[in-house]
Scaffold this active site. Structure first.
Site, short mmCIF file in Angstrom:
data_model
loop_
_atom_site.label_atom_id
_atom_site.label_comp_id
_atom_site.label_asym_id
_atom_site.label_seq_id
_atom_site.Cartn_x
_atom_site.Cartn_y
_atom_site.Cartn_z
N GLU A 1 0.85 -1.20 0.00
CA GLU A 1 0.00 0.00 0.00
C GLU A 1 0.87 1.24 0.00
O GLU A 1 1.82 1.35 0.78
CB GLU A 1 -0.91 -0.03 1.25
CG GLU A 1 -2.26 0.56 1.01
CD GLU A 1 -3.06 -0.22 -0.04
OE1 GLU A 1 -2.99 0.14 -1.23
OE2 GLU A 1 -3.74 -1.17 0.34
N HIS A 2 0.56 2.14 -0.91
CA HIS A 2 1.31 3.39 -1.09
C HIS A 2 2.76 3.10 -1.50
O HIS A 2 3.66 3.85 -1.15
CB HIS A 2 1.24 4.26 0.17
CG HIS A 2 -0.11 4.88 0.35
ND1 HIS A 2 -0.52 5.97 -0.37
CD2 HIS A 2 -1.15 4.53 1.15
CE1 HIS A 2 -1.77 6.28 -0.01
NE2 HIS A 2 -2.18 5.41 0.89
N THR A 3 2.96 2.02 -2.21
CA THR A 3 4.29 1.73 -2.75
C THR A 3 4.36 2.02 -4.25
O THR A 3 5.45 2.23 -4.77
CB THR A 3 4.67 0.24 -2.52
OG1 THR A 3 3.57 -0.57 -2.95
CG2 THR A 3 4.97 -0.04 -1.06
N GLY B 1 -16.54 4.99 -2.64
CA GLY B 1 -16.26 5.44 -1.28
C GLY B 1 -14.84 5.18 -0.85
O GLY B 1 -14.45 5.50 0.27
N LEU C 1 -11.92 0.32 -3.31
CA LEU C 1 -12.20 -0.75 -4.27
C LEU C 1 -11.98 -0.29 -5.72
O LEU C 1 -12.30 -1.00 -6.66
CB LEU C 1 -13.62 -1.28 -4.09
CG LEU C 1 -13.96 -1.83 -2.69
CD1 LEU C 1 -15.36 -2.43 -2.67
CD2 LEU C 1 -12.94 -2.86 -2.22
N SER D 1 -12.95 4.52 -9.32
CA SER D 1 -12.54 5.54 -10.29
C SER D 1 -11.68 4.92 -11.40
O SER D 1 -11.83 5.27 -12.57
CB SER D 1 -11.77 6.67 -9.59
OG SER D 1 -10.64 6.17 -8.91
N ASP E 1 -3.79 0.26 -9.79
CA ASP E 1 -5.20 -0.06 -10.01
C ASP E 1 -5.47 -0.41 -11.47
O ASP E 1 -6.12 -1.41 -11.78
CB ASP E 1 -6.08 1.13 -9.60
CG ASP E 1 -5.86 1.51 -8.14
OD1 ASP E 1 -5.28 0.70 -7.41
OD2 ASP E 1 -6.27 2.61 -7.75
N TYR F 1 -2.94 12.59 0.26
CA TYR F 1 -2.25 11.63 -0.63
C TYR F 1 -1.05 12.33 -1.30
O TYR F 1 0.08 11.85 -1.24
CB TYR F 1 -3.25 11.12 -1.67
CG TYR F 1 -2.75 10.00 -2.56
CD1 TYR F 1 -3.19 8.69 -2.39
CD2 TYR F 1 -1.87 10.25 -3.61
CE1 TYR F 1 -2.76 7.66 -3.23
CE2 TYR F 1 -1.44 9.24 -4.45
CZ TYR F 1 -1.88 7.95 -4.25
OH TYR F 1 -1.44 6.94 -5.09
P1 NG1 Z 1 -7.48 3.94 -4.25
O1 NG1 Z 1 -7.68 5.15 -3.45
O2 NG1 Z 1 -7.89 2.73 -3.53
O3 NG1 Z 1 -8.08 4.02 -5.59
C1 NG1 Z 1 -4.93 4.79 -4.48
C2 NG1 Z 1 -4.17 4.91 -5.80
C3 NG1 Z 1 -3.21 3.73 -6.02
C4 NG1 Z 1 -2.35 3.48 -4.81
C5 NG1 Z 1 -3.25 3.40 -3.56
C6 NG1 Z 1 -2.45 3.23 -2.29
C7 NG1 Z 1 -5.66 6.03 -7.38
C8 NG1 Z 1 -6.42 5.86 -8.62
N1 NG1 Z 1 -5.07 4.94 -6.93
O4 NG1 Z 1 -5.87 3.78 -4.53
O5 NG1 Z 1 -2.41 3.98 -7.16
O6 NG1 Z 1 -1.36 4.45 -4.65
O7 NG1 Z 1 -4.05 4.56 -3.41
O8 NG1 Z 1 -1.70 2.07 -2.32
O9 NG1 Z 1 -5.58 7.11 -6.83
#
Ligand code: NG1
Length: 435
Positions: free
Chosen positions: A54-56, A141, A144, A147, A190, A242
């Protein structure tokens, strides 16, 4: 609704309330009823749950997500003129976007993602218009990837409807940048898993050198996705939090490289220093918080390398977290390798412990958990999960539990009792499909 997320109907109570996936026939009839003709292309883009890492991704360090059976279905047909009209049976507002000058409609939050996608499709059948209809069963939300399912599905469907179908890698590349136009300087996890996931397997994704491999999941391992009850829309505070950490990771990279005397290249990503001997000790010497301006001045670096974002620039003077962000990211990257090995060995207890460690690091160091996410993870562990952690960007959104299948019902019940739900089992599923 808070801006920035596609709002789809979400069951808020009960246990396993799986909304059935919209069938191909259903979306064809809905499209024909609305536009008097069938769509030219239909794509199903799944949501995703990140198992670990996560956040890598924006530090070009590995991730290990799965695609899930819930997702979005996007139907498209070409239309005369250079306008794209979109509608959805599931979320509000009907954006109409001029391809020559794509601009989002502030009152329709999801139009930001369409606008980003159209900017990245500028050279595909320029001047042609389209009609889009979007349906799905993926809760929004945060966590998952609604977007990214939207941008991937829209890019794939529009390009195919315009008779210029894009290869999968090109869909990923364009979808990643599309989403950065919407404001969050995210990595590419994602979009890559949404396109390339395989049924029954996690996807280990590397960014430098780029690549991915399927990691088959052992029998006897089930997953539950559970909402914290708090939305984490990628607008306002969650977007800023973020991006602060993205800039913090760049500052850490630049300062560590300077300390070691290592030449680093643009983009500044922690991957470039991750393998260095005694990196942990060097990370401990980083400042807790520092602004990009101060950091750049101290090491004689162009501050633009630290603050440039696809959607604009980041405040040079804002102090951002550095030491803890770097410590989380580098530790998390190691956990990805260990988690992959645990899955391949079928060692569920070891895998579960790594999920718990990941959550602790996200809470203590990266600081993107919330009281509700902590409570939810604790409840799921107590009711039989081998491990539980927030999944996705955090600041609200969803958590994941890994468990033996026999514990799934109790975990769902505990999750719903802790936060109000929804909570449901998810299965590792295939990626983007043309229906
Ligand atoms: P989420 O917020 O779950 O879509 C986001 C980033 C990912 C990744 C994760 C943290 C977007 C589209 N995706 O995911 O690339 O950095 O946070 O691991 O913002």
């Amino acid at each position: 609704m808070a801006a920035g997320r596609v709002r789809l109907p979400t069951p808020r109570s009960g246990t396993v309330t799986i909304v059935s996936a919209p069938s191909r026939d259903a979306i064809i009839s809905a499209f024909a009823a609305r536009h008097g003709e069938p769509p030219a292309a239909i794509f199903r883009a799944p949501g995703r749950v990140n198992l670990i890492g996560e956040h890598t991704d924006y530090s070009h360090l590995p991730v290990l997500p799965i695609a899930i059976e819930r997702g979005l279905t996007v139907a498209a047909a070409p239309a005369p003129g250079g306008v794209v009209e979109a509608a959805s049976s599931a979320f509000a507002g009907e954006p109409v976007i001029d391809r020559a000058n794509p601009a989002a409609t502030p009152a329709i939050p999801w139009s930001r993602y369409l606008t980003g996608a159209l900017r990245e499709l500028a050279n595909v059948a320029p001047g042609r218009g389209a009609r889009l209809l979007i349906d799905g069963d993926l809760p929004a939300g945060g966590g998952l990837s609604s977007s990214s399912a939207l941008t991937v599905g829209v890019i794939a469907a529009l390009a195919a409807a315009w008779d210029v179908p894009l290869p999968p890698g090109e869909i990923v590349r364009r979808a990643v940048v599309s989403e950065r136009h919407a404001g969050v300087e995210s990595g590419g996890m994602d979009q890559e898993v949404i396109v390339f996931a395989e049924d029954g397997a996690a996807l280990r994704i590397d960014f430098d050198p780029p690549g991915h491999r399927a990691v088959p999941l052992p029998a006897g391992l089930a997953f539950v996705a559970a909402s914290s009850g708090e939305d984490a829309p990628k607008a306002g505070a969650a977007r800023d939090a973020y991006n602060e950490r993205v800039v913090g990771a760049r500052i850490a990279t630049a300062m560590l490289a300077d300390e070691i005397g290592l030449e680093v290249e643009h983009p500044l990503v922690l991957r470039q220093v991750a393998g260095v001997d005694v990196i942990d000790v060097l990370v401990d010497g980083l400042p807790e918080r520092i602004s990009a301006a101060e950091a750049a001045h101290g090491i004689d670096l162009d501050v633009e390398q630290l603050v440039r974002l696809t959607a604009g620039r980041f405040d040079h003077q804002l102090k951002v977290p550095v030491r803890r962000v770097a410590r989380h990211i580098l530790g998390e990257a190691e956990r990805v390798g260990r988690a992959e090995a645990a899955l391949l060995a079928g060692d569920l207890p070891a895998f579960g412990r790594l999920l718990n460690e990941s959550h602790n690091s996200l809470r203590e160091d990266f600081r993107c958990s919330t009281a509700a996410l902590d409570r939810l993870c604790a409840a799921m562990r107590k009711s039989g999960a081998s491990g539980a952690r927030l999944t996705g960007a955090g600041f609200g959104g969803y958590a994941l539990a890994a468990a033996p299948p026999a514990s799934v019902a109790a975990i769902i019940e505990a999750a719903v009792a802790a936060t109000g739900g929804p909570a449901f089992e998810v299965h590792a599923s295939a990626g983007l499909e043309r229906l």
